[in-house]
Write an enzyme that holds these catalytic residues in place. Structure first.
Site, PDB file in Angstrom:
ATOM      1  N   LYS A 199      -7.041 -37.037  58.269  1.00  0.00           N
ATOM      2  CA  LYS A 199      -6.879 -38.194  57.402  1.00  0.00           C
ATOM      3  C   LYS A 199      -7.866 -39.297  57.778  1.00  0.00           C
ATOM      4  O   LYS A 199      -7.500 -40.456  57.975  1.00  0.00           O
ATOM      5  CB  LYS A 199      -5.433 -38.687  57.454  1.00  0.00           C
ATOM      6  CG  LYS A 199      -4.439 -37.634  56.999  1.00  0.00           C
ATOM      7  CD  LYS A 199      -4.785 -37.108  55.607  1.00  0.00           C
ATOM      8  CE  LYS A 199      -3.996 -35.875  55.230  1.00  0.00           C
ATOM      9  NZ  LYS A 199      -4.428 -35.315  53.939  1.00  0.00           N
ATOM     10  N   ASP A 254      -5.134 -36.198  47.379  1.00  0.00           N
ATOM     11  CA  ASP A 254      -6.403 -36.659  47.935  1.00  0.00           C
ATOM     12  C   ASP A 254      -7.358 -37.121  46.850  1.00  0.00           C
ATOM     13  O   ASP A 254      -7.907 -38.231  46.911  1.00  0.00           O
ATOM     14  CB  ASP A 254      -7.045 -35.546  48.761  1.00  0.00           C
ATOM     15  CG  ASP A 254      -8.272 -36.026  49.507  1.00  0.00           C
ATOM     16  OD1 ASP A 254      -9.363 -36.013  48.912  1.00  0.00           O
ATOM     17  OD2 ASP A 254      -8.163 -36.424  50.671  1.00  0.00           O
ATOM     18  N   GLU A 298      -8.426 -41.091  46.173  1.00  0.00           N
ATOM     19  CA  GLU A 298      -9.787 -41.628  46.156  1.00  0.00           C
ATOM     20  C   GLU A 298     -10.046 -42.483  44.925  1.00  0.00           C
ATOM     21  O   GLU A 298     -10.740 -43.495  44.990  1.00  0.00           O
ATOM     22  CB  GLU A 298     -10.796 -40.488  46.180  1.00  0.00           C
ATOM     23  CG  GLU A 298     -10.838 -39.706  47.469  1.00  0.00           C
ATOM     24  CD  GLU A 298     -11.658 -38.444  47.359  1.00  0.00           C
ATOM     25  OE1 GLU A 298     -11.990 -37.863  48.400  1.00  0.00           O
ATOM     26  OE2 GLU A 298     -11.973 -38.019  46.220  1.00  0.00           O
TER      27      GLU A 298
END
Length: 583
Positions: free
Chosen positions: A238, A301, A305
């Site tokens: 992460k 993920d 973003e």
């Protein structure tokens, strides 16, 4: 980000004073019904409307997609599994630490060579960490780097001790063919373009390791899955590669320092996949490894973003900077009250004390400003985030990334069109001046209005992921910890525009595509509502103050080691294709 940072960067002794522990007796509307297990939808919510909503195969390369059985639990005979309870939901983790390195030979039983493919952000860090950890464990497992022929990355790999003479550096496909565990760390677009050749070179019963689930999403969009004669696992740090390495090195002095990771087992052909995954994560220096699925990882993920990790932050600071300057705030002060405020004091406060501490630290007048901004911004942010998540889940964003990667090269008679820089507009020039004269340690002012918008964004993203069935570990990592402990410190040091210009192709593309949407909807809806003195939605404020996410974050905070992330002046964070030719 596909390289995204950890639940780890701050001292647990600083975390969440007892006076900040939320009253969990009154739950938000988003949590009034207990969450069901992972991937089971809970459609009862007053804040999110529930979603309503074949390619050909080649022998031994890809097969029609079959959704795997999903479980958040796992079994390990090598490492110690611990149960943790987050907002009333049991999850399972493995704590890391250098004192566990002696278990690596057992975890990697049957593996003689680990092939690390690519030398981008994660490649150098993971290869060196694995090599050093295995050496400390006195293991004879070879870590070998595989690069494209002619790549200038060979020189960088040689500089840190990987050489052709020792059999630790070679061609991509030669390395894949000779490896029992293949860590595929090339760019997302390169994986999408080369997966068939990669699969065809893998040995039967070998293990494919990923640090991002993008390739699964791409295969799913084609109606395909991985070959059934290999295991497929993921360990997803992460944080960015340079931080993965830097914190690992610090861990040589302070046991437990490192970047947290999630792990997933997508296919297990011989029963080794879980132990190998956990061994990989421990060897990287992860202080805390939690379980997810490859599908849930890529969704959270890629979505993250485009949301609070980068795209949404870019959009909201543009909107607020313009608002403040239009209301006659000096441009340098406006920059400090937007970018510096978000990446500095707000992030540090959330990191060390939680979201409630941002609100509680304000004056009574400041709390009113926060409430007005939060109330007006929450639903507009939810609007874009909900759409974005479904674009990721449907494969639309993944196809967009693949096509973008192909535009970077000449094809079909058309010239290459790589993404250009965005750092020369007024806001970013002002930012250069501000940072050049900023005193060391200055975290900027705490602007109540900016805080209200940012925290509304964070809470809206948490809610989308919660309603889409993600675990609290994943939600907290992808929507809180990675934001305030990994990306925002880099943006505070270099500016948001620097991050947008130098992160992965997937993240850069997502930021540029979605940031204007957040800018527009806040300008057109949230700020208009504030100017029109729309009544504050007191239910939203009450829900925020009592949401169980605060208690869940507090639990995660206790699992962090005491080492903070640092962004030194020479920190390497330039995307590989700018630093050198891509691999």
């Amino acid at each position: 980000m596909a390289a995204t940072t950890s639940m780890m960067m701050t001292s647990s002794s600083k975390m969440f004073p007892k006076t900040l522990t939320p009253n969990l007796g009154f739950l938000s509307s988003s949590s009034s019904n207990s969450l069901k297990p992972l991937l089971t939808r809970n459609s009862t919510s007053t804040t999110v409307v529930p979603s309503s909503i074949v390619g050909s195969t080649r022998m031994m390369v890809a097969v029609p997609a079959i959704k795997p059985t999903i479980s958040l639990d796992f079994d390990t005979d090598v490492f110690k599994k611990e149960k943790t309870t987050l907002a009333g939901h049991d999850e399972y983790i493995v704590r890391g630490g250098r004192d566990l390195f002696h278990l690596l030979p057992e975890a990697f039983k049957g593996i003689k060579q680990i092939g690390v493919i690519g030398w981008g952000s994660q490649g150098p860090a993971q290869a060196q960490n694995l090599r050093d950890s295995l050496a400390e464990a006195k293991s004879d497992v070879v870590v070998k780097i595989g690069l494209r022929k002619g790549s200038r990355s060979f020189n960088e790999a040689r500089a840190v001790g990987f050489t052709e003479e020792t059999g630790t550096l070679g061609d991509i496909y030669e390395t894949i063919s000779g490896s029992d565990l293949v860590l595929l760390l090339i760019s997302d677009a390169a994986q999408a373009d080369n997966y068939e050749k990669i699969f065809s070179h893998m040995k039967p019963n070998s293990i494919l390791g990923l640090s991002h689930g993008f390739l699964l999403g791409h295969l799913q969009s084609l109606g395909l899955d991985f070959p059934k004669n290999i295991s497929v696992i993921a360990v997803c740090p992460k944080g960015m590669g340079p931080s993965v390495r830097r914190l690992y090195v610090q861990g040589k002095e302070i046991n437990g320092a490192g970047i947290n990771a999630s792990f997933a087992v997508h296919q297990d052909v011989d029963g080794r996949a879980t132990e190998v995954s956990l061994g990989w994560s421990v060897a990287l220096g992860s202080p805390f490894t939690f379980v997810t699925t490859l599908e849930q990882e890529y969704k959270s993920d890629i979505f993250g973003e485009r949301g609070i990790l980068l795209g949404a932050v870019h959009g909201i600071v543009e909107s607020l900077f313009r608002r403040y300057t239009e209301n006659e705030m000096h441009e340098e002060l406006a920059y400090k009250n937007t970018v510096e405020c978000v990446t500095g004091i707000i992030s540090r406060t959330i990191s060390t004390e939680g979201m409630l501490a941002v609100y509680n630290s304000l004056s009574e007048e400041g709390k009113k400003e926060f409430q007005a901004a939060y109330s007006a911004s929450y639903y507009p942010c939810m609007d874009i985030l909900y759409e974005c998540y479904e674009d990721v889940a449907s494969g639309s964003e993944i196809r967009s990334v693949v096509l973008a990667g192909r535009r970077f090269y000449d094809k079909e008679g058309l010239p290459a069109f790589p993404m250009g820089k965005i750092d020369q507009t007024r806001m970013w020039i002002v930012g250069e001046r501000v940072r050049s004269t900023r005193p060391a340690g200055d975290l900027g002012p705490l602007n109540p209005f900016t805080a209200g918008v940012f925290v509304a964004l964070m809470m809206a993203q948490i809610e989308v992921l919660r309603k889409k069935g993600h675990s609290y570990s994943e939600i907290i990592n992808e929507s809180v910890i990675e934001s305030v402990d990994s990306l925002n410190p880099f943006m505070h040091a270099r500016g948001v525009s620097f991050m947008v210009d130098n992160c992965s192709t997937t993240a850069r593309l997502g930021s540029r595509k979605w940031a204007p949407r957040f800018d527009y909807i806040l300008t057109q809806q949230a700020l208009v509502a504030v100017d029109n003195k729309a009544p504050i939605n007191q239910d939203l404020i009450s829900n925020f103050l009592s949401d169980p996410i605060h208690g869940a974050i507090q639990v995660c905070a206790q699992l962090r080691p005491t080492v903070d992330i640092s962004v030194p002046a020479d920190a390497d964070f330039v995307r590989p294709e700018l630093r050198q030719s891509s691999n």
